[in-house]
Enzyme design. Structure first.
Site, PDB file in Angstrom:
ATOM      1  N   GLY B  53       0.805  -1.212   0.000  1.00 60.58           N
ATOM      2  CA  GLY B  53       0.000   0.000   0.000  1.00 60.58           C
ATOM      3  C   GLY B  53       0.840   1.264   0.000  1.00 60.58           C
ATOM      4  N   HIS B  54       2.192   1.078   0.040  1.00 60.21           N
ATOM      5  CA  HIS B  54       3.099   2.226   0.055  1.00 60.21           C
ATOM      6  C   HIS B  54       3.900   2.324  -1.240  1.00 60.21           C
ATOM      7  CE1 HIS B  54       2.092   2.319   4.254  1.00 60.21           C
ATOM      8  NE2 HIS B  54       2.671   1.164   4.495  1.00 60.21           N
ATOM      9  N   HIS B 216      -0.088   4.990   7.281  1.00 55.30           N
ATOM     10  CA  HIS B 216      -1.257   4.115   7.241  1.00 55.30           C
ATOM     11  C   HIS B 216      -2.528   4.911   7.514  1.00 55.30           C
ATOM     12  CE1 HIS B 216       2.288   1.927   8.672  1.00 55.30           C
ATOM     13  NE2 HIS B 216       1.905   1.023   7.803  1.00 55.30           N
TER      14      HIS B 216
END
Lengths: 328, 328
Positions: B53-54, B216
């Protein structure tokens, strides 16, 4: 509207100042509104441009092996003829200047006017029109097909040819060949927000996508329900396939429109690779990332170019720009 | 939730398949879940990893001059020890392996366990902890400071040192030095949406920003009103400045968190350059773009590293990865 800007009217100026600070090897002419690496004696000068909001296009593609200058208009607004003329003159190395123009009415007219004015000053200018988007024949800002992702391929490949000493007519012919061999199709999941208006450029339902969207958010072929990455890839590739055979060596770009995470573009690329393999296509080169965006629009576009050994050789040639760099 | 995926459970697998197809020079081990360029005899192996997700972090930084392997966990979830152990073994060239670990509790524990298991097998493993985010001392997933943008600098600079033949202790020392000299601070304008839940990770009002947000979406220092790019840059740089002098040569990254258009990052970079100049800072190197993201979160983070001639030399060394490439 939440945007990292200072004031809607200052977006382009502030962005150009930031761009110039980040890339001191390039020159930003704030008055005449162009980004350049300066002229190279004896080399064809390549100038592109168009409305801002599609970054890294075009400024991010100025540098060795690609463009000599880029002219950013205001967000989603064509650059003006004076601006294009100034950039054209600034990159004149004595071998003529090639304009790479995305097919939007304002861009076409303003580049044409700049070319005529440059011609009056004795400068030889040719033009390549990019109209690779198969989604629609005419659109909000366009007569004929829109110019989208194929522009990246044209700018890189012609840039390499110019760097190797190709003359103006050859550069123009190669640019037209790349455009002829390229097709694109885009899908939007969410709308963009133009700074000047502060509101979404269009409305999409919670479960709706715009199929065949343009890079300004202009309408495509239809609205459809939210679909899987595989379905979206198939929709795009079927539209392209209906217009061009895909059963040979191709270069593929899976391009993020701005608001889609890179992890999703990898998911789409997997689907694209699968689809092409099943239809006899062989991907020999690829780009996955944000190359021609539409501000924060979520979605992606897929561009396919049918390659030849010569085009592949030019694609592989060294390039050194903010957004594409290899071999140097 | 509108995402270009096939199914929430398949996101990581599909993305890894797409990544592997896009970068055939790298190997994706789907079973053990790591991306590698394989071992290099006599060279220290560098392994990083963390939740997905990064992107492009960390897989996009595998290649010559940077990482030897990256271990992606599920989205926002630590990679597991077995996975880290398999990658550690896969890049063992006989000179030991260095783990580059962002400071999140799960990552730290799992890397530690993998290092112990590798040690049991006679493999020498050192670890560098990255904890550059000055926003908060403890956070949702962290004891101490979070590891964010500084990770990019650590991976590139240690990667160059390893490529030049530095031994394990030296690589670890350089990594710690880069971390000690780096500070980050992020601001979110919108929330991300985790595929597994399909809903926003947090709620932000129409005129609200999260100041000091984590990668996050975990809380920062405060909620504040939407501010100009100049104000956001000043908030971030003042927080960094309170922790580290900035009146000397620095490298700066203006990093997009995923959903912010590149044109806005240029606007922020202009503000950052102005602020630093006014405070005696001299920017000698920079990155502007999406390097460590939080899915489609809008916002940016600013990372500053106080440079030395040796670190600059290592930064400038050739690198060839999907996301960073120059000199080759």
């Amino acid at each position: 509207m939440k945007k990292l800007i200072n004031a809607p009217d200052d977006v382009l100026t502030d962005a150009l100042i930031g761009f110039g600070a980040a890339y001191p090897e390039l020159t930003v002419n704030l008055e005449d509104r162009y980004i350049t690496r300066g002229p190279t004696a004896g080399k064809v000068g390549l100038v592109s441009g168009g409305g801002s909001g599609h970054e890294p296009l075009h400024g991010g593609f100025v540098g060795y092996g690609m463009l000599d200058a880029a002219c950013p208009g205001e967000v989603f607004t064509s650059p003006v003829p004076d601006q294009l003329l100034a950039a054209t003159k600034a990159v004149n190395g004595g071998a003529g200047v090639l304009h790479i123009v995305k097919n939007y009415t304002g861009d076409v007219l303003n580049f044409q006017m700049a070319a005529e004015l440059a011609g009056d000053d004795g400068l030889q200018v040719e033009s390549v029109l990019v109209n690779d988007d198969v989604a629609v024949e005419n659109s909000t800002y366009t007569a004929g097909r829109r110019g989208t992702g194929g522009t990246v391929f044209v700018e890189k490949i012609v840039g390499a040819a110019a760097e190797r000493g190709a003359d103006l007519a050859t550069c123009a012919a190669i640019g037209r060949e790349v455009n002829d061999r390229s097709r694109s199709f885009g899908v939007a999941l969410t709308a963009n927000v133009i700074p000047a208006t502060g509101s979404p450029g269009f409305e999409l339902g919670d479960n709706e996508i715009e199929i065949g969207v343009g890079i300004h958010g202009e309408p495509g072929r239809a609205r459809g329900p939210m679909s899987t990455a595989r379905e979206v890839a198939a929709i795009a590739l079927e539209a392209i396939h209906a217009d061009m055979p895909l059963d040979d060596e191709v270069m593929v770009m899976v391009n993020g429109l701005g608001g889609t995470p890179l992890i999703e573009l990898y998911v789409v690329y997997a689907a694209v690779a699968d689809w092409l393999k099943a239809h006899g296509g062989i991907i020999t080169r690829n780009l996955v990332g944000d190359y021609i965006t539409s501000l924060e629009m979520a979605g992606c576009s897929i561009t396919v170019c049918r390659m030849t050994p010569d085009l592949t050789d030019l694609w592989d040639a060294p390039v050194q720009t903010p957004a594409l760099r290899w071999g140097r």
